[in-house]
Design an enzyme around this catalytic site. Structure first.
Site, PDB file in Angstrom:
ATOM      1  N   CYS A   1     -15.503   2.142  -1.464  1.00 19.90           N
ATOM      2  CA  CYS A   1     -14.903   2.660  -2.600  1.00 19.90           C
ATOM      3  C   CYS A   1     -13.806   3.592  -1.959  1.00 19.90           C
ATOM      4  O   CYS A   1     -12.768   4.234  -2.858  1.00 19.90           O
ATOM      5  CB  CYS A   1     -15.696   3.551  -3.316  1.00 19.90           C
ATOM      6  SG  CYS A   1     -16.314   2.236  -4.636  1.00 19.90           S
TER       7      CYS A   1
ATOM      8  N   GLU B   1     -20.187   5.653  -2.658  1.00 19.99           N
ATOM      9  CA  GLU B   1     -19.859   4.522  -3.380  1.00 19.99           C
ATOM     10  C   GLU B   1     -20.346   4.833  -4.853  1.00 19.99           C
ATOM     11  O   GLU B   1     -21.134   5.816  -5.080  1.00 19.99           O
ATOM     12  CB  GLU B   1     -20.701   3.074  -2.869  1.00 19.99           C
ATOM     13  CG  GLU B   1     -20.620   2.588  -1.633  1.00 19.99           C
ATOM     14  CD  GLU B   1     -19.054   1.963  -1.120  1.00 19.99           C
ATOM     15  OE1 GLU B   1     -18.383   2.165  -2.345  1.00 19.99           O
ATOM     16  OE2 GLU B   1     -18.970   1.772  -0.130  1.00 19.99           O
TER      17      GLU B   1
END
Length: 226
Positions: free
Chosen positions: A2, A105
């Site tokens: 991410c 994440e």
């Protein structure tokens, strides 16, 4: 992946695990890096090799070729395409290691919020992320478009519950081989595709949602929450 990570140990802590004594040209300083919540476009410490010396330099996270100014600079490159696609052709042979402590994440929850997780090595050692980039070689000046991308692979095999992509992480021995300019590109691609650290190398835990704001920093962001 991410796009958020931590790099808080000092550069010497990372290099010591690589077992490259007396070979570091250090341009990032000796103090702890103290980047607990680094976001894309952040300047991070990276390692690269020129001849027989390892260089530690600060480099922006994100890169794009000169002909792609109409799009945002990617921060990651997919291992399936990086070696043969045109986008990263100019930097494919310019290998880096991004040494980090962990990455984050976000996972969707049942109440439609997003829960951040921290992922790190289970032995709490340095995470050596394979990367490529554009960076100054000794004796040359930095350029405005210098930067790097972290190479990512499919997370299938134990980490799919966290995210479908993760950085290609190399053990210390392979990280040294990756950095070596003498390593053939065919061998470099083989390492990326088949020899990255397995899912069982890592552990993960929930962290405070404050990590979602890149302005927030500090050791509290990496602490486990229930």
């Amino acid at each position: 992946m991410c796009g958020r990570l931590s790099q808080y140990h000092g550069i010497h802590d990372f290099v010591a695990v690589l077992s490259i004594p007396d070979a570091l040209i250090n341009h990032v300083g000796d103090a702890p890096l103290a980047r607990y919540n680094a976001a894309p476009t952040t300047t991070l410490a990276v390692l690269h090799q020129h001849e027989q010396r390892i260089y530690a330099d600060n480099l922006r996270w994100g890169w794009r070729p000169h002909w792609a100014k109409d799009r945002a600079a990617p921060i990651n490159a997919r291992v399936e395409k990086v070696a043969h696609g045109p986008f990263f052709r100019a930097i494919w042979r310019q290998r880096l290691i991004v040494p980090i402590d962990n990455w984050f994440e976000w996972v969707d929850t049942q109440d439609k919020s997003r829960q951040p997780w921290l992922i790190r090595r289970a032995d709490h050692g340095p995470v050596f992320c394979a990367a490529i980039g554009q960076f100054p070689t000794p004796g040359t000046d930095p350029r405005d478009d210098d930067g790097f991308v972290i190479i990512t692979a499919d997370s299938a095999g134990g980490m799919l519950d966290i995210h479908d992509r993760r950085p290609v992480v190399l053990c210390a021995e392979l990280a040294r081989e990756w950095l070596d300019p003498a390593t053939p590109v065919e061998r470099a691609e083989q390492m990326l595709l088949f020899e990255g650290e397995a899912a069982e190398t890592f552990e993960w835990h929930k962290v405070d949602k404050a990590v979602g704001n890149a302005r927030n920093q500090g050791a509290g962001l990496i602490a486990e929450v229930v």
